[in-house]
Design an enzyme around this catalytic site. Sequence first.
Site, PDB file in Angstrom:
ATOM      1  N   HIS A  46       0.558  -2.450 -15.440  1.00  0.00           N
ATOM      2  CA  HIS A  46       1.665  -2.521 -14.689  1.00  0.00           C
ATOM      3  C   HIS A  46       2.951  -1.888 -15.375  1.00  0.00           C
ATOM      4  O   HIS A  46       3.261  -2.699 -16.713  1.00  0.00           O
ATOM      5  CB  HIS A  46       1.872  -3.821 -14.150  1.00  0.00           C
ATOM      6  CG  HIS A  46       3.330  -3.976 -13.346  1.00  0.00           C
ATOM      7  ND1 HIS A  46       3.394  -3.622 -11.963  1.00  0.00           N
ATOM      8  CD2 HIS A  46       4.706  -4.189 -13.671  1.00  0.00           C
ATOM      9  CE1 HIS A  46       4.404  -3.683 -11.550  1.00  0.00           C
ATOM     10  NE2 HIS A  46       5.325  -4.132 -12.564  1.00  0.00           N
ATOM     11  N   ASN A  87       9.498   8.906  -8.211  1.00  0.00           N
ATOM     12  CA  ASN A  87      10.622   8.296  -8.105  1.00  0.00           C
ATOM     13  C   ASN A  87      11.179   7.142  -8.731  1.00  0.00           C
ATOM     14  O   ASN A  87      10.135   6.325  -8.958  1.00  0.00           O
ATOM     15  CB  ASN A  87      10.724   7.987  -6.315  1.00  0.00           C
ATOM     16  CG  ASN A  87      10.324   9.219  -5.320  1.00  0.00           C
ATOM     17  OD1 ASN A  87      10.986  10.131  -5.753  1.00  0.00           O
ATOM     18  ND2 ASN A  87       9.696   9.039  -4.514  1.00  0.00           N
ATOM     19  N   HIS A 100       4.162   5.426 -10.184  1.00  0.00           N
ATOM     20  CA  HIS A 100       3.153   6.185  -9.551  1.00  0.00           C
ATOM     21  C   HIS A 100       3.915   7.626  -9.486  1.00  0.00           C
ATOM     22  O   HIS A 100       4.871   7.922  -9.566  1.00  0.00           O
ATOM     23  CB  HIS A 100       2.752   5.664  -8.188  1.00  0.00           C
ATOM     24  CG  HIS A 100       3.911   5.390  -7.246  1.00  0.00           C
ATOM     25  ND1 HIS A 100       5.072   4.505  -7.294  1.00  0.00           N
ATOM     26  CD2 HIS A 100       4.534   6.146  -6.369  1.00  0.00           C
ATOM     27  CE1 HIS A 100       5.831   4.123  -6.642  1.00  0.00           C
ATOM     28  NE2 HIS A 100       5.767   5.582  -6.035  1.00  0.00           N
ATOM     29  N   HIS A 102       3.531  11.093  -7.238  1.00  0.00           N
ATOM     30  CA  HIS A 102       3.108  11.589  -5.769  1.00  0.00           C
ATOM     31  C   HIS A 102       2.446  13.093  -6.217  1.00  0.00           C
ATOM     32  O   HIS A 102       3.168  13.728  -7.080  1.00  0.00           O
ATOM     33  CB  HIS A 102       4.113  11.815  -5.131  1.00  0.00           C
ATOM     34  CG  HIS A 102       4.762  10.536  -4.662  1.00  0.00           C
ATOM     35  ND1 HIS A 102       4.598  10.175  -3.308  1.00  0.00           N
ATOM     36  CD2 HIS A 102       5.738   9.679  -5.150  1.00  0.00           C
ATOM     37  CE1 HIS A 102       5.404   8.751  -3.334  1.00  0.00           C
ATOM     38  NE2 HIS A 102       5.930   8.713  -4.311  1.00  0.00           N
TER      39      HIS A 102
HETATM   40  P1  5GP Z   1       7.762   5.607  -3.485  1.00  0.00           P
HETATM   41  O1  5GP Z   1       8.480   5.572  -2.198  1.00  0.00           O
HETATM   42  O2  5GP Z   1       7.826   4.232  -4.259  1.00  0.00           O
HETATM   43  O3  5GP Z   1       8.109   6.757  -4.330  1.00  0.00           O
HETATM   44  O4  5GP Z   1       6.144   5.724  -3.017  1.00  0.00           O
HETATM   45  C1  5GP Z   1       5.317   4.800  -2.575  1.00  0.00           C
HETATM   46  C2  5GP Z   1       4.006   5.283  -1.797  1.00  0.00           C
HETATM   47  O5  5GP Z   1       3.260   4.473  -1.578  1.00  0.00           O
HETATM   48  C3  5GP Z   1       4.671   5.880  -0.371  1.00  0.00           C
HETATM   49  O6  5GP Z   1       4.432   7.123  -0.171  1.00  0.00           O
HETATM   50  C4  5GP Z   1       3.889   5.129   0.449  1.00  0.00           C
HETATM   51  O7  5GP Z   1       3.537   5.831   1.649  1.00  0.00           O
HETATM   52  C5  5GP Z   1       2.706   4.644  -0.277  1.00  0.00           C
HETATM   53  N1  5GP Z   1       2.014   3.399   0.149  1.00  0.00           N
HETATM   54  C6  5GP Z   1       2.721   2.223   0.439  1.00  0.00           C
HETATM   55  N2  5GP Z   1       1.772   1.305   0.472  1.00  0.00           N
HETATM   56  C7  5GP Z   1       0.769   1.900   0.546  1.00  0.00           C
HETATM   57  C8  5GP Z   1      -0.670   1.153   0.492  1.00  0.00           C
HETATM   58  O8  5GP Z   1      -0.929   0.341   0.976  1.00  0.00           O
HETATM   59  N3  5GP Z   1      -1.813   2.089   0.486  1.00  0.00           N
HETATM   60  C9  5GP Z   1      -1.426   3.492   0.213  1.00  0.00           C
HETATM   61  N4  5GP Z   1      -2.516   4.316  -0.015  1.00  0.00           N
HETATM   62  N5  5GP Z   1      -0.259   4.044  -0.060  1.00  0.00           N
HETATM   63  C10 5GP Z   1       0.872   3.391   0.205  1.00  0.00           C
HETATM   64 ZN    ZN Z   2       1.763  -3.537 -10.462  1.00  0.00          ZN
END
Ligand code: 5GP
Ligand code: ZN
Length: 114
Positions: A46, A87, A100, A102
């Site tokens: 984490h 992000n 994470h 993308h």
């Molecule tokens: P962020 O908005 O934090 O940059 O990206 C988070 C990403 O996680 C988003 O693109 C969202 O669609 C994805 N996401 C959120 N919850 C889940 C989940 O339970 N499973 C998967 N595979 N993706 C998720």
């Molecule tokens: Zn975590």
Amino acid sequence: MSDCLFCKIAAGQIPSNKLYEDEQLLAFYDIDPQAPLHFLVIPKQHITSAAALTEENAALLGHVFAVIAALCRELGVAESGYRVVTNVGQDGGQSVPHLHFHVLAKRSLAWPPG
Ligand code: 5GP
Ligand code: ZN
């Protein structure tokens, strides 16, 4: 972190559509894809966001990018190209507070981002 969505996905407590997994990281398809190919790469450890990274994470980050490059070659987008995005925080558009990356591909991506 017990209450973190991506820690639960990394631990297999919440299912995901996995692309790649090793001791340090997991790659899985985004549940709400923003391009024909959209997957996420997360460290199993984490880390809240890129804002929390230190020099001690250098090897982990090198591994993340080596795995992304290998996956993109396997998926056939190394030549056509792709985007790697992380992000950070509210203005950065981060919705899950676990680091994470993308990886978006298979369409022409606009610049600058919205
Ligand atoms: P962020 O908005 O934090 O940059 O990206 C988070 C990403 O996680 C988003 O693109 C969202 O669609 C994805 N996401 C959120 N919850 C889940 C989940 O339970 N499973 C998967 N595979 N993706 C998720
Ligand atoms: Zn975590």
